[in-house]
Design a protein around this motif. Structure first.
Motif, PDB file in Angstrom:
ATOM      1  N   THR A  47     -15.124 -24.732  14.124  1.00 35.64           N
ATOM      2  CA  THR A  47     -16.037 -25.872  14.100  1.00 35.64           C
ATOM      3  C   THR A  47     -17.251 -25.571  14.976  1.00 35.64           C
ATOM      4  N   VAL A  48     -18.442 -25.774  14.425  1.00 35.36           N
ATOM      5  CA  VAL A  48     -19.680 -25.527  15.167  1.00 35.36           C
ATOM      6  C   VAL A  48     -20.613 -26.716  14.972  1.00 35.36           C
ATOM      7  N   HIS A  49     -21.575 -26.846  15.867  1.00 33.42           N
ATOM      8  CA  HIS A  49     -22.583 -27.897  15.770  1.00 33.42           C
ATOM      9  C   HIS A  49     -23.897 -27.265  15.323  1.00 33.42           C
ATOM     10  N   PHE A  50     -24.544 -27.894  14.354  1.00 31.74           N
ATOM     11  CA  PHE A  50     -25.679 -27.266  13.695  1.00 31.74           C
ATOM     12  C   PHE A  50     -26.785 -26.883  14.675  1.00 31.74           C
ATOM     13  N   PHE A  51     -27.208 -27.812  15.529  1.00 29.99           N
ATOM     14  CA  PHE A  51     -28.295 -27.452  16.440  1.00 29.99           C
ATOM     15  C   PHE A  51     -27.800 -26.665  17.647  1.00 29.99           C
ATOM     16  N   ASP A  52     -26.833 -27.207  18.365  1.00 31.58           N
ATOM     17  CA  ASP A  52     -26.405 -26.577  19.619  1.00 31.58           C
ATOM     18  C   ASP A  52     -25.877 -25.161  19.432  1.00 31.58           C
ATOM     19  N   ASP A  53     -25.084 -24.950  18.390  1.00 29.36           N
ATOM     20  CA  ASP A  53     -24.411 -23.652  18.231  1.00 29.36           C
ATOM     21  C   ASP A  53     -25.143 -22.685  17.302  1.00 29.36           C
ATOM     22  N   LEU A  54     -25.886 -23.208  16.325  1.00 28.83           N
ATOM     23  CA  LEU A  54     -26.472 -22.335  15.315  1.00 28.83           C
ATOM     24  C   LEU A  54     -27.973 -22.116  15.481  1.00 28.83           C
ATOM     25  N   LEU A  55     -28.708 -23.116  15.945  1.00 27.90           N
ATOM     26  CA  LEU A  55     -30.163 -23.012  15.991  1.00 27.90           C
ATOM     27  C   LEU A  55     -30.742 -22.799  17.381  1.00 27.90           C
ATOM     28  N   PHE A  96     -29.902 -14.333  13.339  1.00 26.48           N
ATOM     29  CA  PHE A  96     -28.648 -14.850  12.794  1.00 26.48           C
ATOM     30  C   PHE A  96     -28.868 -15.395  11.389  1.00 26.48           C
ATOM     31  N   PHE A  97     -27.998 -14.976  10.456  1.00 26.09           N
ATOM     32  CA  PHE A  97     -28.045 -15.417   9.068  1.00 26.09           C
ATOM     33  C   PHE A  97     -27.019 -16.531   8.864  1.00 26.09           C
ATOM     34  N   TYR A  98     -27.435 -17.599   8.148  1.00 27.24           N
ATOM     35  CA  TYR A  98     -26.525 -18.692   7.812  1.00 27.24           C
ATOM     36  C   TYR A  98     -26.674 -19.052   6.339  1.00 27.24           C
ATOM     37  N   SER A  99     -25.568 -19.079   5.622  1.00 28.96           N
ATOM     38  CA  SER A  99     -25.540 -19.562   4.243  1.00 28.96           C
ATOM     39  C   SER A  99     -24.675 -20.810   4.207  1.00 28.96           C
ATOM     40  N   ILE A 100     -25.264 -21.928   3.779  1.00 30.69           N
ATOM     41  CA  ILE A 100     -24.575 -23.218   3.787  1.00 30.69           C
ATOM     42  C   ILE A 100     -24.301 -23.634   2.348  1.00 30.69           C
ATOM     43  N   THR A 101     -23.058 -23.958   2.050  1.00 32.42           N
ATOM     44  CA  THR A 101     -22.704 -24.353   0.691  1.00 32.42           C
ATOM     45  C   THR A 101     -23.198 -25.757   0.373  1.00 32.42           C
ATOM     46  N   ILE A 102     -23.637 -25.943  -0.870  1.00 31.55           N
ATOM     47  CA  ILE A 102     -23.978 -27.292  -1.331  1.00 31.55           C
ATOM     48  C   ILE A 102     -22.841 -27.851  -2.198  1.00 31.55           C
ATOM     49  N   ASP A 103     -21.712 -27.146  -2.207  1.00 28.52           N
ATOM     50  CA  ASP A 103     -20.538 -27.589  -2.964  1.00 28.52           C
ATOM     51  C   ASP A 103     -19.320 -27.563  -2.046  1.00 28.52           C
ATOM     52  N   PRO A 104     -19.332 -28.394  -0.990  1.00 28.35           N
ATOM     53  CA  PRO A 104     -18.253 -28.325  -0.001  1.00 28.35           C
ATOM     54  C   PRO A 104     -16.881 -28.702  -0.543  1.00 28.35           C
ATOM     55  N   LYS A 105     -16.843 -29.434  -1.646  1.00 31.18           N
ATOM     56  CA  LYS A 105     -15.546 -29.827  -2.205  1.00 31.18           C
ATOM     57  C   LYS A 105     -14.749 -28.601  -2.642  1.00 31.18           C
ATOM     58  N   ARG A 106     -15.434 -27.633  -3.258  1.00 32.67           N
ATOM     59  CA  ARG A 106     -14.744 -26.420  -3.712  1.00 32.67           C
ATOM     60  C   ARG A 106     -14.847 -25.270  -2.717  1.00 32.67           C
TER      61      ARG A 106
END
Length: 318
Positions: A47-55, A96-106
């Motif tokens: 589990t990560v936080h978008f701003f604090d941990d990634l940006l 740092f590269f980040y790929s975020i899914t737009i289909d979190p259900k699958r």
């Protein structure tokens, strides 16, 4: 490089300077008071936080994908993999590269991990999922949101956001752009003013050799070369040197234009290739009949291309 090819790059670089100057002027704006700090989950279940941990304080490259995509996503991921190779071990240390899914259900963490492994993604590139509403909020804040469009089955555009949170520089570009240009934007423009040593002087425009690309070669380099080589072995997909001599032309033509339908219909050869190459879906890039003719003509007369770099060779054996 030909003047025709250099002019768009020069224009893009000029636009980049304008955009980065504007955003750098308001650097404080692009911080915790703008970006959401919602929770996301990595492909490893962390589990990560978008701003604090990634940006926060980082140089980042962010795109939106989904693993069941049969359109631009496979090319998008393969192209960014080329960019990662060009940046080398700077990825994971200062970039740092980040790929975020737009289909979190699958796209569960397990599915994202398998997807990353298919492409031999290296360290410093994280795949993320989360709550659908949180991902939509992130996409809107990044300027990557695409409204639902029944005429666009892909669901999004193959765009990438490149940013330096510390300096407030943020640029949107195409994730399928020339990988050398993307690497230059990320590794040179975005690291200016961050304490990195000055880049070595580059040759003048007059010293750049002319590049004579025919249209078929250009199409191959922009649509196919991220996944295929000519005479240097399999990559993400098979080596295509001599392919026109071993495959029926009608089959090859349809495979180039409608690879998703070939697999969905259970074409024996298409299915075998799909399974052999780690179930990586060849993208449907909406190749027109005219583009198809140019690509096939180029493949018929193609010679071995330049040997892969040491970085690419190492990455492909991971």
């Amino acid at each position: 490089m030909s003047r025709k090819l250099l002019l768009p790059l020069a224009a893009s670089a000029a636009l980049l300077c304008v955009v980065t100057a504007l955003f750098a002027f308001e650097g404080d704006r692009w911080g915790a008071n703008y970006f959401p700090n919602v929770e996301l989950t990595t492909q490893d279940g962390q589990t990560v936080h978008f701003f604090d941990d990634l940006l926060k304080g980082k140089i980042v490259v962010i795109d939106l994908i989904y693993t069941h995509c049969v359109d631009a996503c496979p090319l998008e991921t393969a192209r960014l993999l080329q960019v990662q190779h060009k940046l080398g071990d700077r990825v994971g240390k200062e970039i740092f590269f980040y790929s975020i899914t737009i289909d979190p259900k699958r796209d569960t963490p397990e599915v994202l991990k398998a997807y990353a492994e298919k492409y031999h993604v290296g360290p410093g590139w994280t795949f993320l999922t989360g709550k659908k509403e949180d991902i939509e909020l992130i996409s809107r804040k990044l300027g990557l949101y695409s409204a639902p469009n029944p005429n666009n089955r892909d669901g999004h555009s193959p765009s990438v956001i490149i940013g330096n949170q510390s300096t407030g520089q943020w640029v949107r570009g195409s994730a399928t752009d020339n990988p050398s240009y993307l690497a230059m934007m990320i590794g040179t423009f975005m690291t200016s003013g961050t304490g990195r040593p000055a880049q070595a002087p580059v040759n003048s425009y007059a010293d750049v050799p002319k590049l004579n690309l025919d249209q078929g070669q250009y199409l191959f380099s922009t649509r196919c070369a991220a996944c295929h080589t000519l005479g240097h072995g399999d990559k993400i997909g098979p080596d295509l040197l001599g392919i026109t001599a071993v495959r029926e032309r009608a089959w090859l033509a349809r495979m180039i234009q409608q690879p998703d339908k070939m697999v969905a219909e259970g074409d024996p050869l298409a299915t075998t290739l799909f399974e052999k190459y780690r179930s990586v879906q060849m993208p449907n890039l909406r190749i027109t009949d005219g583009e198809l003719a140019l690509i096939l003509k180029f493949l018929e007369s193609a010679r071995p291309d330049s040997p892969p770099s040491a970085a690419n060779t190492q990455a492909s054996t991971r």
